[in-house]
Write an enzyme that holds these catalytic residues in place. Structure first.
Site, short mmCIF file in Angstrom:
data_model
loop_
_atom_site.label_atom_id
_atom_site.label_comp_id
_atom_site.label_asym_id
_atom_site.label_seq_id
_atom_site.Cartn_x
_atom_site.Cartn_y
_atom_site.Cartn_z
N HIS A 117 0.82 -1.22 0.00
CA HIS A 117 0.00 0.00 0.00
C HIS A 117 0.85 1.26 0.00
O HIS A 117 0.37 2.31 -0.41
CB HIS A 117 -0.84 0.03 1.27
N HIS A 348 -9.63 9.76 -0.28
CA HIS A 348 -8.76 8.59 -0.39
C HIS A 348 -7.59 8.78 0.57
O HIS A 348 -6.81 7.88 0.81
CB HIS A 348 -8.27 8.39 -1.83
O1 LIG Z 1 -4.82 2.88 -2.56
C1 LIG Z 1 -4.68 1.65 -2.36
O2 LIG Z 1 -3.63 1.15 -1.94
C2 LIG Z 1 -5.80 0.73 -2.69
C3 LIG Z 1 -5.72 -0.62 -2.36
N1 LIG Z 1 -6.70 -1.48 -2.65
C4 LIG Z 1 -7.82 -1.04 -3.29
C5 LIG Z 1 -8.85 -1.93 -3.61
S1 LIG Z 1 -8.69 -3.61 -3.17
O3 LIG Z 1 -7.41 -4.07 -3.62
O4 LIG Z 1 -8.77 -3.66 -1.71
O5 LIG Z 1 -9.82 -4.34 -3.79
C6 LIG Z 1 -9.99 -1.53 -4.26
C7 LIG Z 1 -10.13 -0.18 -4.59
C8 LIG Z 1 -9.14 0.74 -4.29
C9 LIG Z 1 -7.98 0.31 -3.63
C10 LIG Z 1 -6.94 1.22 -3.30
O6 LIG Z 1 -7.06 2.53 -3.59
#
Ligand SMILES: O=C(O)c1cnc2c(S(=O)(=O)O)cccc2c1O
Length: 462
Positions: A117, A348
């Site tokens: 992340h 976000h």
């Molecule tokens: O910013 C991030 O690191 C991040 C990580 N995962 C996401 C997922 S999911 O992988 O959890 O399905 C779904 C939609 C947005 C995401 C996201 O913005």
């Protein structure tokens, strides 16, 4: 030394806390002119004459990323650190293949459901380097109509060759902690070159603590190095004193929610809240646990947002998790950011803070990639002898006394312009706004067909 600064650096260096929100397309320009940056501002030549860079992230649109660099920097060496595996990794390599200056580095993710992340940039110039720690993916949509957080370091000068490399760290041990975080990626030649470059730069002007997470079952001396226990350790040593913040609420604001357990005492209000409510350890008896307030968009916040329901594609809270933790809803407040012109710019960003009941003061503040999940912050195992973390995360912690000696609190608003205060640019509005009786937390995997969104569309996930 302002003679070196160009107009851009002035406005970026002028921000005393180096904490920005990303520019939002479609809001009055006033809200994008101060304390706001776009990715092109961060990568612009006025920040420095780029030699090479590194981009740590989760999602990448490589051709789009190359276009965000000034034309003259698009062929400079660029290291991309990602966590993609299998088909996603193949796609990434296919997209990077045609850029000879781009190298890919896959962060090891041996633990199930762990993700990379962390969102960070290393920018090496001919006169020093910068570190940028932020919350946006490297895709157009994350820099277009969302609320995202960005910390941009001051320009860190290169150490003179004869200067002892042990010089050049800050009162928050920023460089030591950054190197330790990078060390957790294991042996990768390109990352090790960046570690050497970092060792050669004077980071004594960094006023923030690094709060990082790396996958693992951390025990012994490593137990307090990561996740919510790193925050606990820093607050024990440098946090507010208990008498000042007695009964001050903790606020958590995030864009996704994990499986938190069947009740608050499983993790949220026990180990996690205990870390966030840690005060300087001066032996006084344990204080009562403070109130916890959480900010997560309700369906109406998403429906009315600039993007409409599709903003919810970046708010991945699932019905599967939600139905197991109805208690979570009792902590929730709406996303409102009228003060920053961003009530309709879906969040976000992820932020955590301890705030006075009258919302005038902050005891500390974190901006981070970490959402509200055990995977990100860690969960105790084996009778609290180890901290189990699944993902890579990184964020920065602002502590008043490290930003300015003798500063005890940050000011949030109002006129307390007394000399011993510093205004902190909160990304969201205080006092917080509760959910109405009919509000529900946004869930991304159920349909919303009773009211069209700001774009006139419904939400029917497959
Ligand atoms: O910013 C991030 O690191 C991040 C990580 N995962 C996401 C997922 S999911 O992988 O959890 O399905 C779904 C939609 C947005 C995401 C996201 O913005």
């Amino acid at each position: 030394t302002s003679e070196k600064m160009s107009p851009y650096e002035n406005y970026i260096e002028a921000a005393p806390l180096n904490f920005f929100l990303t520019k939002v397309f479609g809001i009055p320009n006033h809200y994008n002119s101060s304390l706001a940056v776009g990715i092109k501002d961060i990568l612009s030549a006025s920040m420095g004459n780029l030699i090479s860079s590194a981009q740590f992230n989760y999602m990448f649109d490589i051709p789009w990323l190359v276009q965000q660099y000034p034309e003259q920097f698009r062929s400079k060496p660029l290291l991309i650190i990602h966590g993609s595996q299998r088909a996603d990794k193949t796609t990434l390599h296919e997209n990077a293949h045609r850029y000879p200056n781009i190298t890919l580095c896959q962060a090891k993710l041996d633990i199930m459901y762990g993700t990379h992340h962390s969102k960070m940039m290393f920018l090496l110039y001919d006169n020093g380097m910068r570190v940028v720690i932020h919350t946006a993916n490297i895709i157009h949509n994350d820099w277009y109509q969302k609320t995202q957080g960005v910390w941009i370091s001051p320009l860190f000068p290169k150490l003179a060759s004869d200067q002892d490399l042990s010089q050049g760290d800050s009162v928050t041990q920023f460089r030591k902690d950054l190197l330790e975080y990078l060390g957790a990626y294991g042996t990768n030649k390109h990352l090790q070159e960046w570690q050497e470059t970092i060792r050669q730069h004077d980071m004594s002007s960094a006023k923030v603590f690094i709060i990082g997470s790396v996958p693992g079952r951390h025990t012994g001396a490593s137990k307090m190095k990561w996740g919510h226990l790193k925050l606990r350790k820093v607050l024990q040593e440098h946090g507010p004193d208990g008498s000042t913040v007695k009964d001050w609420p903790v606020i958590g604001q995030f864009s996704s929610v994990g499986s938190l357990g069947s009740g608050p005492e499983n993790w949220l209000s026990s180990e996690w809240l205990e870390s966030l409510s840690t005060v300087q350890a001066n032996g006084i008896v344990k204080l009562s646990k403070p109130k916890l307030n959480l900010i997560f968009p309700c369906v109406e916040n998403v429906r009315r947002s600039l993007e409409g329901y599709p903003a919810g594609a970046s708010l991945p809270y699932s019905i599967k998790n939600a139905r197991k933790q109805q208690y979570f809803n009792t902590f929730l407040h709406q996303w409102r950011a009228f003060s920053r012109g961003r009530s309709r710019a879906s969040p976000h960003i992820k932020t955590y803070t301890r705030i006075s009941p009258d919302a005038q003061y902050l005891a500390w503040f974190i901006v981070t990639s970490a959402n509200l999940s055990k995977a990100a912050w860690g969960a105790y195992e084996k009778n609290n002898s180890q901290l189990f973390i699944r993902s890579y995360e990184i964020g920065v912690l602002f502590v008043p006394s490290k930003v300015e000696e003798n500063l005890k609190l940050f000011n949030v608003q109002g006129v307390d312009s007394s000399k011993d205060s510093m205004l902190f640019p909160l990304p969201w509005d205080v006092p917080l706004t509760s959910y109405t009786q009919t509000d529900r937390p946004w869930l991304w995997d159920i349909a919303y067909t009773d009211k069209p969104d700001s774009q006139g569309n419904m939400w029917c996930p497959s």
